[in-house]
Design a protein around this motif. Structure first.
Motif, PDB file in Angstrom:
ATOM      1  N   ALA A 207      12.734  37.316 -12.384  1.00  0.00           N
ATOM      2  CA  ALA A 207      12.340  36.536 -11.210  1.00  0.00           C
ATOM      3  C   ALA A 207      12.864  37.196  -9.935  1.00  0.00           C
ATOM      4  N   ARG A 208      14.097  37.651  -9.971  1.00  0.00           N
ATOM      5  CA  ARG A 208      14.697  38.284  -8.786  1.00  0.00           C
ATOM      6  C   ARG A 208      14.009  39.599  -8.441  1.00  0.00           C
ATOM      7  N   LYS A 209      13.662  40.371  -9.450  1.00  0.00           N
ATOM      8  CA  LYS A 209      13.019  41.655  -9.218  1.00  0.00           C
ATOM      9  C   LYS A 209      11.700  41.486  -8.474  1.00  0.00           C
ATOM     10  N   GLY A 210      10.968  40.430  -8.800  1.00  0.00           N
ATOM     11  CA  GLY A 210       9.683  40.206  -8.159  1.00  0.00           C
ATOM     12  C   GLY A 210       9.786  39.576  -6.782  1.00  0.00           C
ATOM     13  N   CYS A 211      10.787  38.706  -6.574  1.00  0.00           N
ATOM     14  CA  CYS A 211      10.809  37.877  -5.358  1.00  0.00           C
ATOM     15  C   CYS A 211      11.869  38.267  -4.330  1.00  0.00           C
ATOM     16  N   ALA A 212      12.962  38.890  -4.763  1.00  0.00           N
ATOM     17  CA  ALA A 212      14.022  39.240  -3.815  1.00  0.00           C
ATOM     18  C   ALA A 212      13.536  40.145  -2.681  1.00  0.00           C
ATOM     19  N   PRO A 213      12.673  41.162  -2.965  1.00  0.00           N
ATOM     20  CA  PRO A 213      12.185  41.991  -1.852  1.00  0.00           C
ATOM     21  C   PRO A 213      11.416  41.182  -0.807  1.00  0.00           C
ATOM     22  N   LEU A 214      10.631  40.205  -1.256  1.00  0.00           N
ATOM     23  CA  LEU A 214       9.887  39.372  -0.320  1.00  0.00           C
ATOM     24  C   LEU A 214      10.818  38.491   0.499  1.00  0.00           C
ATOM     25  N   LEU A 215      11.867  37.966  -0.141  1.00  0.00           N
ATOM     26  CA  LEU A 215      12.856  37.171   0.579  1.00  0.00           C
ATOM     27  C   LEU A 215      13.510  37.997   1.684  1.00  0.00           C
ATOM     28  N   ARG A 216      13.818  39.247   1.359  1.00  0.00           N
ATOM     29  CA  ARG A 216      14.485  40.112   2.350  1.00  0.00           C
ATOM     30  C   ARG A 216      13.587  40.358   3.571  1.00  0.00           C
ATOM     31  N   GLN A 217      12.280  40.402   3.347  1.00  0.00           N
ATOM     32  CA  GLN A 217      11.364  40.593   4.470  1.00  0.00           C
ATOM     33  C   GLN A 217      11.495  39.469   5.502  1.00  0.00           C
ATOM     34  N   TYR A 218      11.881  38.282   5.024  1.00  0.00           N
ATOM     35  CA  TYR A 218      12.001  37.138   5.918  1.00  0.00           C
ATOM     36  C   TYR A 218      13.460  36.832   6.272  1.00  0.00           C
ATOM     37  N   GLY A 219      14.344  37.806   5.985  1.00  0.00           N
ATOM     38  CA  GLY A 219      15.729  37.675   6.419  1.00  0.00           C
ATOM     39  C   GLY A 219      16.609  36.854   5.512  1.00  0.00           C
ATOM     40  N   PHE A 220      16.168  36.616   4.255  1.00  0.00           N
ATOM     41  CA  PHE A 220      16.974  35.825   3.331  1.00  0.00           C
ATOM     42  C   PHE A 220      17.440  36.691   2.167  1.00  0.00           C
ATOM     43  N   ALA A 221      18.668  36.447   1.727  1.00  0.00           N
ATOM     44  CA  ALA A 221      19.181  37.106   0.529  1.00  0.00           C
ATOM     45  C   ALA A 221      18.916  36.221  -0.684  1.00  0.00           C
ATOM     46  N   TRP A 222      18.916  36.832  -1.856  1.00  0.00           N
ATOM     47  CA  TRP A 222      18.813  36.051  -3.093  1.00  0.00           C
ATOM     48  C   TRP A 222      19.999  35.092  -3.131  1.00  0.00           C
ATOM     49  N   PRO A 223      19.770  33.777  -3.365  1.00  0.00           N
ATOM     50  CA  PRO A 223      20.861  32.792  -3.271  1.00  0.00           C
ATOM     51  C   PRO A 223      22.062  33.138  -4.152  1.00  0.00           C
ATOM     52  N   GLU A 224      23.252  33.007  -3.582  1.00  0.00           N
ATOM     53  CA  GLU A 224      24.479  33.348  -4.289  1.00  0.00           C
ATOM     54  C   GLU A 224      24.636  32.523  -5.568  1.00  0.00           C
ATOM     55  N   ARG A 225      24.291  31.243  -5.511  1.00  0.00           N
ATOM     56  CA  ARG A 225      24.503  30.413  -6.699  1.00  0.00           C
ATOM     57  C   ARG A 225      23.436  30.653  -7.761  1.00  0.00           C
ATOM     58  N   MET A 226      22.474  31.537  -7.462  1.00  0.00           N
ATOM     59  CA  MET A 226      21.474  31.931  -8.459  1.00  0.00           C
ATOM     60  C   MET A 226      21.663  33.386  -8.862  1.00  0.00           C
ATOM     61  N   ARG A 227      22.848  33.924  -8.600  1.00  0.00           N
ATOM     62  CA  ARG A 227      23.134  35.305  -8.985  1.00  0.00           C
ATOM     63  C   ARG A 227      23.016  35.432 -10.494  1.00  0.00           C
ATOM     64  N   CYS A 228      22.303  36.443 -10.947  1.00  0.00           N
ATOM     65  CA  CYS A 228      21.956  36.540 -12.366  1.00  0.00           C
ATOM     66  C   CYS A 228      23.176  36.699 -13.268  1.00  0.00           C
ATOM     67  N   ARG A 229      24.231  37.292 -12.752  1.00  0.00           N
ATOM     68  CA  ARG A 229      25.411  37.493 -13.598  1.00  0.00           C
ATOM     69  C   ARG A 229      26.075  36.179 -13.989  1.00  0.00           C
ATOM     70  N   LYS A 230      25.726  35.088 -13.325  1.00  0.00           N
ATOM     71  CA  LYS A 230      26.323  33.794 -13.652  1.00  0.00           C
ATOM     72  C   LYS A 230      25.689  33.163 -14.892  1.00  0.00           C
ATOM     73  N   PHE A 231      24.554  33.688 -15.321  1.00  0.00           N
ATOM     74  CA  PHE A 231      23.843  33.084 -16.444  1.00  0.00           C
ATOM     75  C   PHE A 231      24.106  33.852 -17.733  1.00  0.00           C
ATOM     76  N   PRO A 232      24.026  33.157 -18.873  1.00  0.00           N
ATOM     77  CA  PRO A 232      24.312  33.816 -20.156  1.00  0.00           C
ATOM     78  C   PRO A 232      23.244  34.838 -20.525  1.00  0.00           C
ATOM     79  N   LYS A 233      23.663  35.848 -21.265  1.00  0.00           N
ATOM     80  CA  LYS A 233      22.694  36.825 -21.742  1.00  0.00           C
ATOM     81  C   LYS A 233      22.583  36.722 -23.257  1.00  0.00           C
ATOM     82  N   HIS A 234      21.470  37.203 -23.768  1.00  0.00           N
ATOM     83  CA  HIS A 234      21.255  37.168 -25.206  1.00  0.00           C
ATOM     84  C   HIS A 234      22.429  37.844 -25.912  1.00  0.00           C
ATOM     85  N   GLY A 235      22.971  37.139 -26.888  1.00  0.00           N
ATOM     86  CA  GLY A 235      24.021  37.744 -27.689  1.00  0.00           C
ATOM     87  C   GLY A 235      25.414  37.256 -27.398  1.00  0.00           C
ATOM     88  N   ASP A 236      25.618  36.420 -26.380  1.00  0.00           N
ATOM     89  CA  ASP A 236      26.978  35.970 -26.094  1.00  0.00           C
ATOM     90  C   ASP A 236      27.278  34.620 -26.736  1.00  0.00           C
TER      91      ASP A 236
END
Length: 389
Positions: free
Chosen positions: A108-137
């Protein structure tokens, strides 16, 4: 006798713990958030990971992403990613929470973060991908194909560092000139950065512009950009009286469009004058035992320098747009027309889209909420022009 007393105490302690645990049992309810209906599962439970206690409250916030999901479709994974946070799956055979998988977030971030940056917004901190579990943990998570769980040894999370608040200059456009200049993060909604808070607070921009209450802006900013002052150690939430005035003016308008006053902004949650706690009132910080008084740090009332005066439009690109006069500062706090002119986009597409520049995608989603038919046409036109560029 002492043994009996210890046994009774232990039993009471156990019962109290059991009662508290039972109070927190989540109940599944049918999904009512319009964006998340037909997402692949039908039931959710509240509160969600952002502490929304009702679906109506979650719906009010998730709608800020409506242009990205419905019109621009920047990522096919964005809708499921958002709904798995705002309307998390609830299943009788699944006891724990099911956050989105890290892989889902990354797509989701790969597709939408560049568009957000065009409008002066960063990907939300509380939606940072490293906060979510990954397969295998070893933890459950929501992936593209449903709930994923791989049975591998669960790693131990590192202890989080204590959060030290530091004052920083307010950067949220809507909250500049509010009467104080410094804030600190995280705020009461656990936003870690001002960019993240700005992304959410702008959903109230139409209500502020409509001026349903003269107290709404200070009320909103005192939560999203709380006052930070070296001589004030504690947080300074809005006073209950400030909340009551804002709600009295704006709640009826929200109800007209099917929205309730947000549960986490219930006025009963905020301190009253006289209860010994600091709070932000109409005249600044209030702290009193009996009567309302303004503290040393006060909310600045409009000064002569803040009074807007009409002046003839001088920006070449903005001449001939159906009105001839403007006033400065504008909503981006440009203090002269020259500074505003320098920031306007230079592309030919943007030259035909002045209103699209003034209203970013997130604001458009709320304009749609208030003026449905007009905003729908604007969003469609904006989408076509952005894609053409």
């Amino acid at each position: 006798m002492a043994v009996t007393r210890d046994i009774v105490f232990t039993v009471l302690l156990f019962l109290a713990a059991f009662y508290c645990a039972s109070c927190q049992v989540k109940k599944c309810e049918k999904i009512k958030v319009p964006l998340c209906e037909s997402i692949g599962y039908n039931f959710t439970s509240m509160p969600n990971m952002f502490n929304h206690t009702t679906q109506e409250e979650a719906a009010l916030e998730i709608n800020q992403f409506w242009p990205l999901v419905v019109k621009l479709k920047c990522s096919p994974d964005l809708l499921l990613f958002l709904c798995s946070m705002y309307s998390p799956v609830c299943h009788p055979n699944v006891k724990g929470e099911v956050p989105p998988c890290r892989s889902l977030c990354k797509r989701a971030r790969k597709g939408c973060a560049p568009l957000l940056r065009q409008y002066g917004f960063a990907w939300p901190e509380r939606m940072r991908c490293r906060k979510f579990p990954k397969h295998g943990d070893g933890r459950l998570c929501m992936g593209r194909n449903g709930i994923a769980s791989n049975q591998i040894t669960t790693t131990t999370a590192r202890p989080t560092e204590s959060i030290v608040k530091k004052c920083e200059k307010i950067k949220i456009p809507m909250c500049k000139g509010i009467g104080y200049n410094f804030t600190s993060m995280p705020n009461m909604f656990k936003h870690d950065t001002q960019e993240e808070a700005a992304l959410e607070v702008h959903q109230f921009w139409p209500l502020v512009q409509i001026k349903c209450s003269p107290d709404l802006l200070l009320f909103i900013c005192s939560m999203y950009s709380p006052l930070c002052h070296p001589h004030v150690k504690d947080e300074v939430p809005p006073c209950r009286s400030l909340c009551n005035r804002a709600r009295k003016g704006c709640a009826p308008l929200m109800r007209q469009y099917g929205f309730l006053w947000p549960e986490r902004m219930k006025c009963e949650n905020f301190p009253e004058h006289g209860d010994g706690r600091l709070c932000m009132g109409r005249n600044g910080i209030a702290s009193n035992e009996t009567t309302t008084t303004a503290a040393t740090t006060t909310t600045a009332r409009p000064t002569k320098s803040n009074v807007k005066k009409c002046e003839k439009i001088k920006i070449p690109m903005s001449k001939g747009i159906a009105y001839n006069f403007t006033c400065i500062p504008n909503m981006f706090n440009h203090i002269t027309q020259g500074s505003g002119s320098r920031e306007l986009p230079k592309s030919s597409v943007a030259n035909n889209l002045l209103s699209g520049y003034l209203l970013n995608l997130y604001q458009l989603s709320l304009v749609f909420f208030l003026v449905a038919n007009i905003a729908q046409e604007l969003v469609y036109d904006c989408t076509q022009l952005i894609r053409a560029s």
